[in-house]
Design a protein around this motif. Structure first.
Motif, short mmCIF file in Angstrom:
data_model
loop_
_atom_site.label_atom_id
_atom_site.label_comp_id
_atom_site.label_asym_id
_atom_site.label_seq_id
_atom_site.Cartn_x
_atom_site.Cartn_y
_atom_site.Cartn_z
N VAL A 127 12.27 9.12 -3.12
CA VAL A 127 10.91 10.01 -3.47
C VAL A 127 10.05 9.82 -2.39
O VAL A 127 9.54 10.62 -1.65
N TYR A 128 10.29 8.65 -2.12
CA TYR A 128 9.64 8.71 -0.03
C TYR A 128 10.06 9.67 0.55
O TYR A 128 9.43 9.70 1.20
N ALA A 129 11.46 9.26 0.40
CA ALA A 129 11.99 9.70 2.04
C ALA A 129 11.58 11.43 0.98
O ALA A 129 12.11 12.30 2.00
N ALA A 140 0.90 -1.43 0.41
CA ALA A 140 -0.11 0.45 0.18
C ALA A 140 0.21 1.24 -0.22
O ALA A 140 0.30 2.09 -0.26
N VAL A 141 2.02 1.75 0.84
CA VAL A 141 2.54 2.32 0.98
C VAL A 141 3.55 2.00 -0.65
O VAL A 141 3.94 3.85 -0.88
N GLY A 142 3.77 1.27 -1.17
CA GLY A 142 4.20 1.88 -2.56
C GLY A 142 3.36 1.81 -3.94
O GLY A 142 3.82 2.96 -3.91
N LEU A 168 13.35 -2.34 -4.92
CA LEU A 168 12.78 -2.15 -2.78
C LEU A 168 11.85 -2.76 -3.02
O LEU A 168 10.98 -2.50 -3.45
N PRO A 169 11.59 -3.97 -2.04
CA PRO A 169 11.03 -4.94 -2.03
C PRO A 169 9.43 -4.79 -1.66
O PRO A 169 9.10 -3.63 -0.28
N PHE A 170 8.61 -5.07 -2.81
CA PHE A 170 7.40 -5.00 -1.83
C PHE A 170 6.93 -2.96 -2.82
O PHE A 170 5.71 -3.07 -2.85
#
Length: 380
Positions: free
Chosen positions: A279-281, A30-32, A348-350
């Motif tokens: 991107v997430y960071a 979901a975060v991905g 990055l897994p998942f």
């Protein structure tokens, strides 16, 4: 009455799974998806494709999880043999793309090295299960020989990232089967000394006229760029420099979802695949990054719990090695993005976009669930 009978027949296929472990996988996916939505602002079809990949992954995951360990053990040798045969075929007449010979056309184009991420731990777990009652030191040597064949073939393609992942998956089985840490310690010490020497003598050994034994020029350049990305800011060092800028600009709390400037101005290369963590960071900052790392930690701890409670040696080794492989994926990818490890193309897994990687991870999750489900069904 008919509905009740049908329900009783269906229910066993949905019970006995470790729901906590599965919950962590769902949260990471979901975060991905949320991060991919931001990273693919200019190409939203990627999110649709990834959702389709997720659906396929869950179908395969559920199917694998319902297979008994006995069936999986019977698949170990055929799957390993097919994987090795395809890798040899790739070496002989595989397709070459971007200077690498990693693919083969068998009606459809496939990358056989992906098969070995599952076949390798499956094969070694089966081997140690067969040798459980009479395990000797030379069994570890035989296991390393089984591991060295696919790793060597994959490294020759060249595909260092996949070779590392396959080696890690197999090595974890061997270590969990009883390989003494005393034998590993000298290797870790040698790697530490080598890394320290590279850092200490970087300016001398990275000169253009300096030749490195056993390594190609592009491999030397990759390592030297890792040590100092600014030596090639528009080439090999560009990925690392832009990723580090994105992570640093996120600060403590981040810029907010969909507000990452480095990603939306397209400075981060491969932002939807290998560099999605940047991107997430940037958008969720240090706090969000720590939360993500804790989520991975929870997944790994729970997976090891499932492995520790496996009903057989095969179940414990397979579940344990696959769980630790998730750690390897995350460690290598994040280390690569922050500039601590070379850029080797590990997702990055998942979270990273891509059907092949996600399906492979989903199969691994299904295998872990199957190993945990065996004991649950026995107890019930």
């Amino acid at each position: 009455m008919l509905i009740e009978t049908y329900s009783k027949r269906i229910k066993p296929f949905f019970t006995g799974f470790d729901r906590t472990f599965l919950l962590f996988v769902v949260l990471l996916i979901a975060v991905g998806i949320l991060t991919l939505y931001s990273a693919s602002f200019n190409l939203p079809v990627r999110v649709t494709d990834q959702l389709r990949n997720v659906l396929l992954t869950f179908v395969l995951m559920w199917g694998i999880a319902n297979l008994s360990p006995q069936i999986l053990m019977r698949l170990a040798i055929p799957l390993y043999t097919i994987g090795i045969s395809l890798l040899i075929a790739v070496a002989i007449f595989g397709l070459v793309r971007k200077g690498a010979q990693r693919w083969i056309n068998i009606g459809i184009v496939i990358q056989p090295s992906e098969i070995m991420k599952i076949a390798m731990p499956l094969m070694l777990a089966w081997y140690y299960q067969r040798r459980e009652s009479a395990l000797r030191w030379y069994d570890h040597i035989a296991a390393f020989a089984l591991l060295a064949i696919p790793v060597g073939l994959i490294a020759k393609q060249p595909d260092l990232g996949t070779a590392v992942l396959v080696f890690a998956a197999g090595f974890f089985v061997i270590y969990l089967a009883g390989l003494s840490f005393k034998l590993i310690l000298p290797i870790l010490l040698a790697v530490t000394i080598a890394a320290g020497s590279l850092i200490a003598f970087e300016h001398k050994i990275c000169q253009p006229q300096t030749q490195w034994p056993l390594l190609h020029d592009y491999q030397k350049h990759r390592i030297c760029t890792l040590l100092d990305p600014t030596t090639d800011p528009l080439g090999k060092g560009f990925h690392t420099i832009q990723a580090v800028i994105a992570i640093g600009s996120g600060g403590i709390f981040g810029k907010g979802w969909l507000k990452g400037t480095q990603a939306h101005l397209e400075f981060i290369p491969e932002r939807h695949t290998d560099f999605i963590f940047a991107v997430y960071a940037e958008e969720f900052g240090l706090v969000g990054s720590i939360a993500l790392l804790l989520l991975y930690l929870c997944l790994i701890v729970r997976g090891l719990y499932v492995a520790a409670n496996g009903a057989t040696l095969f179940a414990r080794l397979l579940a344990g090695s696959l769980t630790l492989s998730f750690f390897t994926y995350a460690f290598v990818n994040i280390g690569m993005v922050v500039g601590l490890l070379p850029v080797v193309g590990v997702p990055l897994p998942f979270m990273s976009y891509g059907g092949t990687a996600l399906v492979t991870l989903g199969i691994a999750v299904g295998l872990v669930l199957s190993m945990g489900r065996q004991k649950s069904l026995i107890q019930s």
